[in-house]
Design a protein around this motif. Structure first.
Motif, PDB file in Angstrom:
ATOM      1  N   LEU A 143       4.876  -3.165  -2.227  1.00  0.00           N
ATOM      2  CA  LEU A 143       4.016  -1.998  -2.437  1.00  0.00           C
ATOM      3  C   LEU A 143       3.266  -1.650  -1.154  1.00  0.00           C
ATOM      4  O   LEU A 143       3.205  -0.482  -0.751  1.00  0.00           O
ATOM      5  CB  LEU A 143       3.031  -2.271  -3.578  1.00  0.00           C
ATOM      6  CG  LEU A 143       2.156  -1.097  -3.996  1.00  0.00           C
ATOM      7  CD1 LEU A 143       2.992   0.080  -4.469  1.00  0.00           C
ATOM      8  CD2 LEU A 143       1.200  -1.532  -5.091  1.00  0.00           C
ATOM      9  N   LEU A 146       5.839  -0.281   1.385  1.00  0.00           N
ATOM     10  CA  LEU A 146       6.245   1.089   1.042  1.00  0.00           C
ATOM     11  C   LEU A 146       5.155   2.081   1.430  1.00  0.00           C
ATOM     12  O   LEU A 146       5.437   3.176   1.942  1.00  0.00           O
ATOM     13  CB  LEU A 146       6.548   1.212  -0.455  1.00  0.00           C
ATOM     14  CG  LEU A 146       7.856   0.582  -0.948  1.00  0.00           C
ATOM     15  CD1 LEU A 146       7.922   0.630  -2.476  1.00  0.00           C
ATOM     16  CD2 LEU A 146       9.072   1.274  -0.336  1.00  0.00           C
ATOM     17  N   ASN A 147       3.906   1.704   1.206  1.00  0.00           N
ATOM     18  CA  ASN A 147       2.793   2.569   1.588  1.00  0.00           C
ATOM     19  C   ASN A 147       2.762   2.766   3.104  1.00  0.00           C
ATOM     20  O   ASN A 147       2.584   3.886   3.589  1.00  0.00           O
ATOM     21  CB  ASN A 147       1.465   1.982   1.093  1.00  0.00           C
ATOM     22  CG  ASN A 147       0.316   2.923   1.342  1.00  0.00           C
ATOM     23  OD1 ASN A 147       0.297   4.036   0.838  1.00  0.00           O
ATOM     24  ND2 ASN A 147      -0.651   2.482   2.126  1.00  0.00           N
ATOM     25  N   ARG A 150       5.513   5.126   4.147  1.00  0.00           N
ATOM     26  CA  ARG A 150       5.191   6.520   3.824  1.00  0.00           C
ATOM     27  C   ARG A 150       4.125   7.077   4.766  1.00  0.00           C
ATOM     28  O   ARG A 150       4.191   8.234   5.173  1.00  0.00           O
ATOM     29  CB  ARG A 150       4.744   6.651   2.373  1.00  0.00           C
ATOM     30  CG  ARG A 150       5.895   6.429   1.405  1.00  0.00           C
ATOM     31  CD  ARG A 150       5.543   6.830  -0.011  1.00  0.00           C
ATOM     32  NE  ARG A 150       5.590   8.268  -0.136  1.00  0.00           N
ATOM     33  CZ  ARG A 150       4.581   9.035  -0.547  1.00  0.00           C
ATOM     34  NH1 ARG A 150       3.424   8.514  -0.859  1.00  0.00           N
ATOM     35  NH2 ARG A 150       4.718  10.323  -0.641  1.00  0.00           N
ATOM     36  N   GLN A 191       7.400   3.852  -4.815  1.00  0.00           N
ATOM     37  CA  GLN A 191       6.034   3.327  -4.775  1.00  0.00           C
ATOM     38  C   GLN A 191       5.312   3.568  -6.110  1.00  0.00           C
ATOM     39  O   GLN A 191       4.674   2.674  -6.651  1.00  0.00           O
ATOM     40  CB  GLN A 191       5.272   4.001  -3.630  1.00  0.00           C
ATOM     41  CG  GLN A 191       3.889   3.463  -3.398  1.00  0.00           C
ATOM     42  CD  GLN A 191       3.186   4.181  -2.257  1.00  0.00           C
ATOM     43  OE1 GLN A 191       3.631   5.223  -1.770  1.00  0.00           O
ATOM     44  NE2 GLN A 191       2.079   3.624  -1.816  1.00  0.00           N
TER      45      GLN A 191
END
Length: 200
Positions: A143, A146-147, A150, A191
């Motif tokens: 998580l 992925l953040n 992004r 996400q």
């Protein structure tokens, strides 16, 4: 399950990924590692005490992506501060960065490496890809990574608010940013569904 994380009994999450999706996520995570750079242990002598007391950088990174990943700790979100306040905020941010950025970078490296290692451990079953199964701890690392991915892509696309995101949906197919936009939106979906597996 294709394209979305689902909770596993007893905790954790699973998602079906095809070979192309595995390759894309892995490539992005490797690029993130290269951007963050090596850790102090990789470019310093083997002295654990020296590493503990090593100062980090005191100035914000010049790369806009790194500035987004490692923002100043003290700033005025409401507007432009007066000159004296701005100088104080820069001094506080500089001091905070000096003592925290090395640890923040190490954490982001660890999370990106966890993503790469879990993808490398997958054994693709033909053209159908494979099901990635994550423990609760791995889910949190994914998580966070992925953040970070992004944020990095969003920075390159110059996304600053929700209105910018809405414009992405209307880009013509011939726009050179289109592949990056598709990756940004896809990672957002991953996400979001991973977050839902972590909720009680």
């Amino acid at each position: 399950m294709p394209g979305t994380f689902e909770p596993l009994p007893g905790g954790g999450a699973a998602v079906a990924l095809d070979d192309v999706e595995i390759s894309i996520i892995r490539s992005l995570a490797v690029q993130l590692l290269e951007l963050i750079g090596p850790g102090p242990a990789e470019d310093a002598p083997d002295d654990p005490l020296a590493e503990l007391f090593a100062d980090g950088p005191s100035e914000p990174p010049s790369d806009p992506v790194l500035r987004r990943l490692f923002p100043d700790a003290y700033s005025d979100p409401e507007g432009t501060p007066q000159a004296k306040e701005a100088e104080e905020q820069r001094a506080y941010s500089s001091e905070f960065r000096r003592y925290t950025e090395n640890d923040l970078r190490a954490g982001k490296r660890d999370n990106a490496l966890a993503v790469i290692r879990s993808l490398d451990a997958l054994r693709s079953a033909g053209e159908g890809g494979a099901v990635l199964k994550l423990s609760p701890g791995e889910s949190k690392q994914w998580l966070t990574s992925l953040n970070d991915l992004r944020l990095a892509i969003g920075s390159r696309l110059e996304i600053t608010d929700e209105e910018d995101t809405d414009l992405l949906y209307r880009l013509p197919d011939e726009d050179p940013r289109k592949p990056m936009v598709m990756a940004y939106l896809w990672l957002g979906g991953l996400q979001e569904t991973l977050v839902s597996t972590l909720l009680p």
